[in-house]
Scaffold this motif. Structure first.
Motif, short mmCIF file in Angstrom:
data_model
loop_
_atom_site.label_atom_id
_atom_site.label_comp_id
_atom_site.label_asym_id
_atom_site.label_seq_id
_atom_site.Cartn_x
_atom_site.Cartn_y
_atom_site.Cartn_z
N ARG B 63 -5.91 -16.56 -2.45
CA ARG B 63 -5.56 -15.84 -1.22
C ARG B 63 -4.41 -16.52 -0.49
NH1 ARG B 63 -8.87 -12.18 0.76
NH2 ARG B 63 -8.40 -12.72 2.92
N LEU B 68 -2.48 -14.08 1.97
CA LEU B 68 -3.53 -13.45 2.77
C LEU B 68 -4.14 -14.44 3.75
CD1 LEU B 68 -5.26 -11.37 -0.04
CD2 LEU B 68 -3.93 -10.48 1.88
N SER B 87 5.19 -10.47 -1.78
CA SER B 87 4.42 -9.22 -1.67
C SER B 87 5.24 -8.15 -0.95
CB SER B 87 3.10 -9.46 -0.97
OG SER B 87 3.27 -10.13 0.25
N ARG B 88 6.04 -8.58 0.01
CA ARG B 88 6.89 -7.61 0.71
C ARG B 88 7.84 -6.90 -0.24
NH1 ARG B 88 7.39 -9.96 6.10
NH2 ARG B 88 5.39 -9.44 7.04
N HIS B 90 7.13 -6.20 -3.30
CA HIS B 90 6.31 -5.54 -4.30
C HIS B 90 6.40 -6.23 -5.66
CE1 HIS B 90 6.54 -2.57 -1.13
NE2 HIS B 90 7.83 -2.47 -1.33
N LEU B 92 4.27 -8.82 -6.50
CA LEU B 92 3.04 -9.56 -6.70
C LEU B 92 1.96 -8.60 -7.22
CD1 LEU B 92 1.24 -12.09 -6.15
CD2 LEU B 92 0.91 -11.19 -3.85
N VAL B 94 -2.17 -8.43 -7.95
CA VAL B 94 -3.42 -9.13 -7.71
C VAL B 94 -4.59 -8.26 -8.17
CG1 VAL B 94 -4.91 -10.25 -6.00
CG2 VAL B 94 -2.44 -10.25 -5.66
N PHE B 96 -8.44 -8.42 -7.50
CA PHE B 96 -9.39 -9.14 -6.66
C PHE B 96 -10.74 -9.28 -7.36
CE2 PHE B 96 -6.43 -7.29 -3.61
CZ PHE B 96 -6.18 -8.38 -2.80
N PRO B 114 0.55 1.38 -6.10
CA PRO B 114 1.69 0.49 -5.85
C PRO B 114 3.06 1.18 -5.96
CG PRO B 114 0.07 -0.61 -7.22
CD PRO B 114 -0.36 0.83 -7.11
N ARG B 159 -3.88 -1.72 -12.25
CA ARG B 159 -3.13 -1.56 -11.01
C ARG B 159 -2.31 -2.80 -10.69
NH1 ARG B 159 -6.73 -0.66 -5.88
NH2 ARG B 159 -7.22 -2.83 -6.36
#
Ligand SMILES: Nc1ncnc2c1ncn2[C@@H]1O[C@H](COP(=O)(O)OP(=O)(O)OP(=O)(O)O)[C@@H](O)[C@H]1O
Ligand SMILES: [Mg+2]
Lengths: 253, 268
Positions: B63, B68, B87-88, B90, B92, B94, B96, B114, B159
């Motif tokens: 995280r 996060l 991440s901004r 796009h 990355l 993940v 979970f 995404p 995803r």
């Protein structure tokens, strides 16, 4: 699957039995005058209601009342959703709006009606009260619904780089949908109460007017007919919203 | 952009976890040290697996890398930049620990999310390919509620991969799978990874999975998490499942299990 179907069938049978029992009781109480002269038999009310010469009267009253209910409902719905969305996006506005909504809700409509009559007109007072009632229910349901997304989903939107607006459209709104639809269900009786109450205050049309004038002239079957129409319409709309609610809960959760 | 800070610009690492610690403040005001000083550097295109007892802070590290959470001490850089910028952009991916699929979207639309968020056209062919890779062909229009836990996890892996991310973070992605499917998914992931060489950080409880997939395996101690062991995995790529039956694999597995065990005894 079979089991669920059987449960549904039992529910349905019990529901029909309950309504049937209620109607029979109504008839019996009326027939034996158990509740006095002002409680007519169901069959008398129905005969009165479906008497051809009165069709025009009832249809006109229904048209007037239901258009007020519908207009108040839609207006309250739109304003409620818009305000909830606004305070969700611009968070500092939320406490003020919350307080405003509860204050408006805390004032009895009886007290507001005269003000509306002066401000607007007698004809739309019912709609205005319905709007207020619906607004409150929808606002509360939507604001809490918009916060019901899970932490896991919020994390997901963060790591895929979603903007605030994208998150609102693709996460917060769909997540709020079940709560909104529940709100829409409970807003139905709220809209009916508001509209008919408004008509009591001297509207020149509608079921509310019929009720008041029937009461004043001791026209018992007319009074009960008007009440029966309003209650049946409200119950039907409520039932339809329950079906929608069930569908949405299955789909969105 | 501001001028690069000398400290910031100099590391050659894809992911630089630089003496990072994380302390959570609990509701009752007490503080909980989830991660003690962890210093971990990951090269571009490297696959690192993280092993450790439950609650030692593995998910917390993921995280932190995913921006996060913010580190309490130390700092994290991805390609010399703030992890948030990854991440901004796009870039990355993940998966979970709990799949985090949207219940109101079909499998296909969950995987396509995404694309929508990044404002890119949806590549239906790639979605179909990835669905095939994770063994879910024919389920594109199913809803998450109609899938098993393991199937949901596989959708979330698809995803995570959909945008060809530069960094992939996987938090026990195969935890809910049966042994056979899990081995199969390991082989598939190994193959996908071999083609794209995404810088990856995998959290797992399976020593075998870590050895089969990773270039490097890190073992963490019980809470508060610290790195207690780090071994380089010597097997050639592409790796075939048979590698898991070699003596070398077994001896490495024993070594890792041993590194895990004293901590478990101490934690109890
Ligand atoms: N948001 C939080 N607030 C408070 N404590 C937290 C929070 N997130 C994690 N923790 C605590 O930090 C510690 C590490 O949690 P973490 O989820 O990183 O463990 P983990 O190694 O992933 O465990 P597992 O293998 O069971 O998934 C735990 O003790 C947990 O209770
Ligand atoms: Mg974890």
């Amino acid at each position: 699957m079979m089991k669920i179907d059987r449960e549904k069938a039992t529910d349905l049978v019990l529901g029909v039995l309950g309504i049937g029992l209620f109607l029979v009781l109504w008839e019996v109480i009326g027939a034996y005058r158990l509740a006095g002269l002002t409680w007519p038999k169901l069959s008398d009310v129905l005969a009165f209601l479906f008497e051809p010469s009165r069709q025009g009267l009832f249809l006109r009253a229904m048209g007037a009342s239901f258009s007020m209910v519908a207009a108040g409902y839609v207006l309250g719905l739109v304003i409620g959703i818009a305000m909830a969305a606004l305070v969700h996006v611009i968070n500092p506005l939320r406490p003020g709006m919350d307080r405003f909504a509860s204050v408006v809700n805390a004032i009895p409509p009886i007290a507001l009606a005269p003000i509306f009559i002066v401000l607007l007109s007698r004809e739309v007072t019912g709609m205005a009260i319905a709007t207020l009632n619906v607004f409150f229910v929808i606002y509360v349901a939507t604001t809490s619904g918009l916060q019901s997304s899970t932490r896991g989903h919020r994390d997901l939107f963060a790591v895929i780089g979603a903007s605030k607006i994208r998150r609102f459209m693709s996460l917060d709104m769909p997540a709020a949908f079940p709560a909104l639809v529940s709100g829409m269900k409970y807003a139905i009786p709220a809209a009916f109460i508001g509209a008919i109450l408004g008509e009591w205050f001297g509207s020149s049309r509608g079921l509310g007017l019929l009720m008041v004038s029937a009461m004043q002239n001791f026209q018992i079957p007319l009074l009960w007919s008007a009440v029966l129409i309003a209650s049946t319409a409200s119950l039907l709309a409520f039932g339809a919203m329950s079906l929608l609610e069930r569908f949405v809960y299955g789909r969105f959760r | 952009m501001s001028a690069p800070h000398p400290q910031v610009s100099s590391t050659p690492w894809a992911i630089d976890i630089d003496h990072v610690g994380k302390v959570f403040t609990l509701d009752n005001g007490e503080s909980l040290v989830a991660v003690d000083t962890v210093d971990l550097k990951i090269e571009k295109g490297e696959f690192v697996a993280l092993l450790g007892p439950s609650g030692c802070g593995k998910s917390t590290i993921l995280r932190l890398v995913a921006a996060l959470e913010d580190p309490t001490t130390g700092r994290i850089a991805i390609e010399n930049r703030d992890p948030l910028s990854l991440s901004r952009q796009h870039r990355l991916g993940v998966a979970f620990q709990d799949h985090a699929l949207l219940p109101w979207l079909s499998v296909k639309n969950n995987i396509a999310l995404p694309y929508k968020v990044a404002g890119r056209p949806v590549d239906h062919e790639r979605i179909a390919d990835l669905l095939g890779l994770v063994g879910l062909k024919g389920f594109e229009n199913a809803r998450p509620s109609q899938l098993s836990g393991g199937m949901r996890q596989r959708v979330s892996i698809a995803r995570a991969l959909i945008l060809n991310p530069d960094v992939l973070l996987l938090d026990e992605p195969f935890g809910a799978l049966d042994a056979v499917t899990r081995r199969h998914m390991n082989v598939e992931l190994q193959r996908i990874w071999g083609e794209e060489r995404i810088t990856s950080l995998l959290v797992t409880h399976s020593v075998e999975e870590a050895l089969f997939l990773a270039d490097r395996v890190i073992v963490m101690s019980g809470r508060p998490g610290r790195v207690v062991k780090s071994i380089a995995v010597p097997f050639e790529r592409p790796r075939r499942p048979e590698v898991q039956r070699t003596a070398e694999f077994h001896s490495l597995a024993d070594e890792l299990t041993l590194a895990l065990e004293p901590e478990e005894a101490a934690a109890s």
